[in-house]
Motif scaffolding. Structure first.
Motif, mmCIF file in Angstrom:
data_model
loop_
_atom_site.group_PDB
_atom_site.id
_atom_site.type_symbol
_atom_site.label_atom_id
_atom_site.label_comp_id
_atom_site.label_asym_id
_atom_site.label_seq_id
_atom_site.Cartn_x
_atom_site.Cartn_y
_atom_site.Cartn_z
ATOM 1 N N ARG A 79 21.481 21.069 24.774
ATOM 2 C CA ARG A 79 21.175 19.730 25.303
ATOM 3 C C ARG A 79 22.420 18.855 25.320
ATOM 4 N N ALA A 80 23.231 18.953 24.276
ATOM 5 C CA ALA A 80 24.460 18.156 24.228
ATOM 6 C C ALA A 80 25.413 18.562 25.344
ATOM 7 N N ALA A 81 25.524 19.882 25.588
ATOM 8 C CA ALA A 81 26.407 20.357 26.661
ATOM 9 C C ALA A 81 25.894 19.909 28.021
ATOM 10 N N GLU A 82 24.563 19.996 28.201
ATOM 11 C CA GLU A 82 23.990 19.543 29.470
ATOM 12 C C GLU A 82 24.196 18.048 29.658
ATOM 13 N N ALA A 83 24.027 17.279 28.575
ATOM 14 C CA ALA A 83 24.240 15.834 28.664
ATOM 15 C C ALA A 83 25.691 15.527 29.000
ATOM 16 N N GLU A 84 26.611 16.306 28.413
ATOM 17 C CA GLU A 84 28.023 16.086 28.703
ATOM 18 C C GLU A 84 28.345 16.437 30.150
ATOM 19 N N ARG A 85 27.772 17.561 30.621
ATOM 20 C CA ARG A 85 27.991 17.926 32.026
ATOM 21 C C ARG A 85 27.412 16.874 32.964
ATOM 22 N N SER A 86 26.219 16.385 32.631
ATOM 23 C CA SER A 86 25.610 15.350 33.467
ATOM 24 C C SER A 86 26.445 14.083 33.469
ATOM 25 N N GLU A 87 26.976 13.761 32.283
ATOM 26 C CA GLU A 87 27.801 12.553 32.201
ATOM 27 C C GLU A 87 29.091 12.721 32.998
#
Length: 525
Positions: free
Chosen positions: A136-144
């Protein structure tokens, strides 16, 4: 990556976890076999089965599930590492218990198996939760990152856009704007305040000079009525006192706590000024053409009169060549008179400021056929016509259009008797009138040229005409907010089309307007 993690990556996280499940199957089998050999109680055997079966099944299923789950494959070794870590911790605890003389393990296989099972299952749970959290953190970072990249792109697009772009807050004050907005307004527009102040500050007007009422301004309509607006031209006076003409579009931003509207400003000042200059130039040219044509008629009439007088009084005194010269002069003066009369008609098309009225095109065509009765009978022309509609327009000018088109169809019929057909077809919000003939036709590279003033495709000794008729037709049709064009195959006749809107126009269209004068009148696509 630690060595154990690389080893697990080589084997595969799901396989490693399933292997741990297999380990507990073996331990369970050993313990049950031991109980059976020692004739242990049946209840104890069942308990041992359950104690070793649940971690074995859990780990075997966990390995299978991890391989099929939506977690990235790169997370699987880490989950397996947590299982291995839990196993190692419990083995360490068990070792301490074994080494402690005060602790006696009555059934080492069972107790070691249970402790290591608890540690391994706990490691599996922690590993899965961590993997999900990291994912989830990686996905949030990619989304950001994607959002930041998209925001940078949009900001760059807004900064470099050739039009002004701005947002308004809930008071109507400029919240954001690009540099083009400052160039248009001549100052930082947020210094002016809300949109009500801007009405007084910028003196907003329509193209005809009518002031905009507050409730007519684009900002008011967006802010108060939540309309989507496309308006203009609208004129404003910028901070330098110069009048700027704009096309303004905007939308309300519903649900945005900070911004209430977005607007775009397209500066069309140069276009408006160019159109006005062109219109003034065309007006002057029309006035000149009208005045010149009108003033030329009297001296030309005198020349024709004296030539005719010379021919009637002194014809006997002239030899054959002299009489031929006089005939040439008289013929030239007559053609000059016709051209001047046609030029006067051409220059007067836009001078009739009367409003349009209902016109019966069947009646107009009947009048034209009556006017051309002698020419029709002389040429043996056959003219057929469908029922024509009633339109809104100038009856006299539409009669000129039909007369020119029918006259041309007869003139350029070739050797056989002319056959002309007139028809009408509804096409959306306009009528398309067609005049077809079976004459000599027109070359493709001359289809546009025939609508120019004084353009002739044939010399006067072959076909009569002034070279203004089709240009006059084009001018009249444009005044009626229509278009005219021709389709033709050389040797196979020509079809002239012109359109007239079905709805009444509030006022005739100015044929001098650049948007009308720039139409393409070639063959239809």
């Amino acid at each position: 990556m630690p060595p154990w993690s690389r080893s697990i990556s080589t084997v595969g996280g799901p396989r490693f976890i399933s292997a741990l499940g297999g380990l507990f199957v073996v331990l369970g089998a050993v313990q049950i076999h031991r109980n059976l050999v020692t004739d242990g109680p049946t209840g104890e055997i069942s308990v041992d089965f359950l104690l070793f079966a649940w971690p074995a099944v859990t780990l075997l299923y966990g390995g299978y599930w991890l391989g099929k789950s939506d977690l990235p494959a790169a997370r699987a070794p880490r989950v397996a590492g947590w299982c291995l870590g839990g196993l190692a911790v419990m083995l360490g605890v068990t070792t301490l218990l074994v080494l402690n003389p005060d602790v006696i393990l009555r059934n080492p296989v069972r107790e070691i198996g249970i402790l290591t099972a608890v540690g391994t299952i706990g490691g599996l749970g922690v590993g899965v939760m961590e993997a999900r959290a990291l994912t989830r953190a990686a996905e949030a970072e990619r989304s950001e990152r994607a959002l930041r990249k998209e925001r940078n792109f949009v900001e760059q697009l807004v900064r470099t856009a050739p039009i002004g772009i701005a947002t308004l807050d809930h008071d109507g004050t400029f919240d954001y704007h690009n540099e083009q907005v400052e160039e248009i307004f001549g100052d930082a527009p947020e210094a002016v305040g809300d949109y009500e102040n801007r009405i007084d500050e910028f003196d907003l007007i329509r193209l005809d000079g009518t002031p905009l009422a507050p409730e007519e301004t684009p900002a008011y309509r967006i802010m108060e009525r939540e309309e989507t607006v496309h308006d203009g031209p609208i004129g404003l006076k910028n901070a330098d006192g110069q009048r700027v003409w704009l096309l303004i579009s905007g939308n309300p931003l519903r649900g945005d706590e900070r911004r209430n509207a977005v607007l775009t400003y397209t500066d069309i000042t140069e276009q408006i000024e160019s159109e006005r200059d062109l219109r003034r130039s065309n007006d002057r040219l029309e006035q000149f053409a009208y005045a010149a044509s009108h003033d030329l008629q009297e001296p030309l009439r005198m020349i024709s009169s004296y030539l005719q007088l010379l021919e009637s009084r002194y014809a006997d005194d002239l030899d054959a060549e002299g009489r031929e010269f006089v005939e040439f002069a008289v013929d030239g003066a007559d053609r000059m008179r016709q051209m001047i009369q046609a030029l006067l008609e051409y220059s007067r098309v836009d001078k009739d400021e009367g409003s349009f009225e209902p016109v019966d095109l069947d009646s107009v065509l009947a009048d034209v056929r009556a006017d051309l009765a002698f020419r029709i009978e002389e040429s043996g022309a056959e003219i057929t016509a469908d029922s024509l509609p009633r339109v809104i327009g100038d009856e006299e000018q539409l009669r000129h259009v039909f007369q020119n088109l029918l006259d041309n169809a007869i003139e350029y019929s070739g050797e056989g008797a002319p056959r002309v057909d007139v028809s009408a077809e509804r096409d959306g919000d306009e009528w398309r009138i067609a005049v077809r003939d079976d004459g000599i036709g027109i070359d493709a590279d001359e289809l546009d040229r025939i609508f120019e003033v004084f353009e002739r495709l044939h010399p006067p000794d072959e076909h009569e005409g002034t070279g203004i008729g089709l240009a006059l037709c084009e001018r009249i049709v444009e005044r009626h907010c229509g278009e005219i064009w021709v389709e033709s195959v050389p040797g196979d006749g020509a079809t002239f089309y012109f359109t007239i809107p079905t709805e009444a126009q509030s006022e005739p269209s100015s044929v001098n307007h650049p948007s009308n004068r720039d139409r393409n009148h070639g063959a239809a696509e």
